[in-house]
Design an enzyme around this catalytic site. Structure first.
Site, PDB file in Angstrom:
ATOM      1  N   ASP A   1       0.829  -1.213   0.000  1.00  0.00           N
ATOM      2  CA  ASP A   1       0.000   0.000   0.000  1.00  0.00           C
ATOM      3  C   ASP A   1       0.861   1.261   0.000  1.00  0.00           C
ATOM      4  O   ASP A   1       2.093   1.187  -0.109  1.00  0.00           O
ATOM      5  CB  ASP A   1      -0.935  -0.062   1.225  1.00  0.00           C
TER       6      ASP A   1
ATOM      7  N   GLU B   1      -0.818   1.865  -5.092  1.00  0.00           N
ATOM      8  CA  GLU B   1      -0.621   3.310  -4.843  1.00  0.00           C
ATOM      9  C   GLU B   1      -1.762   4.126  -5.450  1.00  0.00           C
ATOM     10  O   GLU B   1      -1.609   5.313  -5.688  1.00  0.00           O
ATOM     11  CB  GLU B   1       0.782   3.782  -5.217  1.00  0.00           C
ATOM     12  N   TRP B   2      -2.902   3.437  -5.653  1.00  0.00           N
ATOM     13  CA  TRP B   2      -4.187   4.079  -5.967  1.00  0.00           C
ATOM     14  C   TRP B   2      -4.172   4.838  -7.293  1.00  0.00           C
ATOM     15  O   TRP B   2      -4.988   5.748  -7.512  1.00  0.00           O
ATOM     16  CB  TRP B   2      -4.605   5.039  -4.837  1.00  0.00           C
ATOM     17  N   GLY B   3      -3.225   4.513  -8.179  1.00  0.00           N
ATOM     18  CA  GLY B   3      -3.158   5.226  -9.459  1.00  0.00           C
ATOM     19  C   GLY B   3      -2.593   6.632  -9.335  1.00  0.00           C
ATOM     20  O   GLY B   3      -2.643   7.407 -10.294  1.00  0.00           O
TER      21      GLY B   3
ATOM     22  N   ASP C   1     -10.139   3.471  -3.626  1.00  0.00           N
ATOM     23  CA  ASP C   1     -10.851   2.240  -3.246  1.00  0.00           C
ATOM     24  C   ASP C   1     -12.236   2.124  -3.883  1.00  0.00           C
ATOM     25  O   ASP C   1     -12.970   3.103  -4.009  1.00  0.00           O
ATOM     26  CB  ASP C   1     -11.031   2.186  -1.724  1.00  0.00           C
TER      27      ASP C   1
HETATM   28  C1  GAL Z   1      -6.193   1.199   1.344  1.00  0.00           C
HETATM   29  C2  GAL Z   1      -6.271   0.203   0.217  1.00  0.00           C
HETATM   30  C3  GAL Z   1      -7.379  -0.773   0.557  1.00  0.00           C
HETATM   31  C4  GAL Z   1      -7.068  -1.447   1.868  1.00  0.00           C
HETATM   32  C5  GAL Z   1      -6.853  -0.411   2.968  1.00  0.00           C
HETATM   33  C6  GAL Z   1      -6.363  -1.046   4.262  1.00  0.00           C
HETATM   34  O1  GAL Z   1      -5.172   2.113   1.068  1.00  0.00           O
HETATM   35  O2  GAL Z   1      -6.520   0.857  -0.990  1.00  0.00           O
HETATM   36  O3  GAL Z   1      -7.534  -1.720  -0.481  1.00  0.00           O
HETATM   37  O4  GAL Z   1      -5.913  -2.254   1.721  1.00  0.00           O
HETATM   38  O5  GAL Z   1      -5.882   0.550   2.560  1.00  0.00           O
HETATM   39  O6  GAL Z   1      -6.098  -0.118   5.259  1.00  0.00           O
END
Ligand code: GAL
Length: 392
Positions: free
Chosen positions: A158, A191-193, A213
């Site tokens: 993440d 890294e969310w794009g 997400d």
């Molecule tokens: C976000 C991630 C999610 C999940 C979450 C857990 O950054 O996009 O898929 O892993 O953290 O805290």
């Protein structure tokens, strides 16, 4: 390049464990040969968040077998955030939360492996995970060694608390650390794009998130679908765009909408990570997640991501090219009323033929067409076909 990879893999097999952890180029070649089709499995986050423990993971492992999910291809059982203790140990190693996971991660991995499954874990390329637990930035080698020693097969990595440091550097460091363990570990970049990962992540990880997400509702799922336009060219075997995990069966969408969610993720050659409670799965949910003909579109060996072919506002046509020359076609109706939709086989790149076999992948029925592929599509629904030109 491919033959080099094959040769190196053969050397690894031959020499066996004697060189494990030393031959970094060999281990890198191993990683590149993973995920030749989009990874399939289950992840704890969408349904359970931080409310996870050893018993849940064991029960899910059992359920992956008893429900037929494993045999449908869902192999990875991935533990997301919140498995770790709030402090590293005296040697600086990550530790499991021993209240939630009293038997430790190695024993849990052994159990998961004994079911014919693989196990995944989670950390962040930052000082803390998104839930403010210890994470791996500047601890990459040590943590990768722990993961390998526990028998981990997949790492979701993440982006929280990243200290503003360069993403390519942070994710490359973990890639190298994983390779140095000598254990093949699928590397999932999350890294969310944020940093256009499709431009650099194919050389570093096996999959990369393209957006923030997902949530268990139609609008967010459609928003994420829209963000995938233009990314198909970056996907290939071993390296996949990841539009985030599945919400199928979690209750926030209708069965029709979940069928659409699953169909579109398969058109996208997306990783298929179920996120529902497999211990209590309805037959409807099961018939979506375990639809083998739809899964085959996702898992097609050519690894060509589908693209949006036509956009008429609420009605969209998406097409995915398949290894045997067939095309998967999704007629997607985003509107609130039933829509009649049609496309011509030659327009979507199929060769000219007198007749086409059109297989409805949800009805499991074939019909023959002179070229027109059409359907009345329910509101928020999809018609999903596999179209095959007939030569005789
Ligand atoms: C976000 C991630 C999610 C999940 C979450 C857990 O950054 O996009 O898929 O892993 O953290 O805290």
């Amino acid at each position: 390049m491919r033959s080099v990879t094959v040769t190196l893999s053969a050397v690894v097999l031959f020499v066996g464990l004697a060189v494990s952890g030393i031959g970094t180029p060999v281990a890198e070649a191993q990683q590149a040969s993973l995920a030749q089709t989009p990874p399939m499995g289950w992840n704890s986050w969408n349904k359970f968040g931080c409310d996870i423990d050893e018993q849940l993971i064991r029960d899910i492992a059992d359920a992956m077998v008893s429900t037929g999910m494993r045999d449908a291809g869902y192999i990875y059982l991935n533990i997301d955030d919140c498995w770790m203790a709030s402090e590293r140990d005296a040697q600086g190693r990550l530790q499991v939360n021993s209240e939630r996971f009293p038997g430790g991660m190695k024993a849990l991995a052994d159990y998961v492996h004994s079911k014919g499954l693989k196990i995944g874990i989670y950390s962040s390329a930052g000082t803390m995970t998104c839930q403010r637990l210890p994470a791996s930035l500047d601890h990459e080698q040590q943590d990768a060694k722990s993961f390998a020693a526990w028998g981990i097969d997949y790492l979701k990595y993440d982006n929280c608390y990243n200290q503003g440091r360069d993403a390519v550097e942070r994710y490359s460091t973990m890639k190298q650390a994983l390779a140095a363990t000598g254990r093949p570990i699928v590397f999932s970049i999350c890294e969310w794009g944020s940093n256009r990962p499709w431009l650099w992540a194919p050389d570093i990880g096996n999959l990369w998130r393209t957006t923030g997400d997902i949530r268990d509702n139609w609008d967010r799922m459609m928003y994420i679908l829209d963000q995938q336009v233009g990314l198909a060219q970056y996907a290939r075997p071993g390296a996949w765009n990841d539009p985030d995990m599945l919400e199928v069966g979690n209750g926030g969408m209708t069965t029709t909408e979940y069928r659409t969610h699953f169909s579109m993720w398969c058109i996208l050659a997306a990783p298929l990570l179920a996120g529902n409670d497999l211990r209590a799965m309805s037959n409807e949910t099961k018939s979506i997640l375990e639809n083998k003909e739809v899964i085959a579109i996702d898992q097609d060996p050519a690894g060509i991501q589908g693209h949006k072919f036509r956009d008429d506002g609420d009605q969209e046509v998406w097409v995915k090219s398949l290894a045997n020359g067939d095309k998967a076609v999704a007629l997607l109706n985003r509107g609130m009323t039933r829509a009649f939709m049609a496309v011509e086989a030659i327009d979507i790149g199929l060769p000219k033929a007198d007749r086409y076999q059109v297989r409805d992948l949800w009805q499991h029925r074939d019909h023959t067409s002179g070229g027109r592929i059409d359907a009345g599509v329910a509101p928020h629904g999809v018609a999903l076909y596999r179209v095959h030109p007939m030569s005789d």
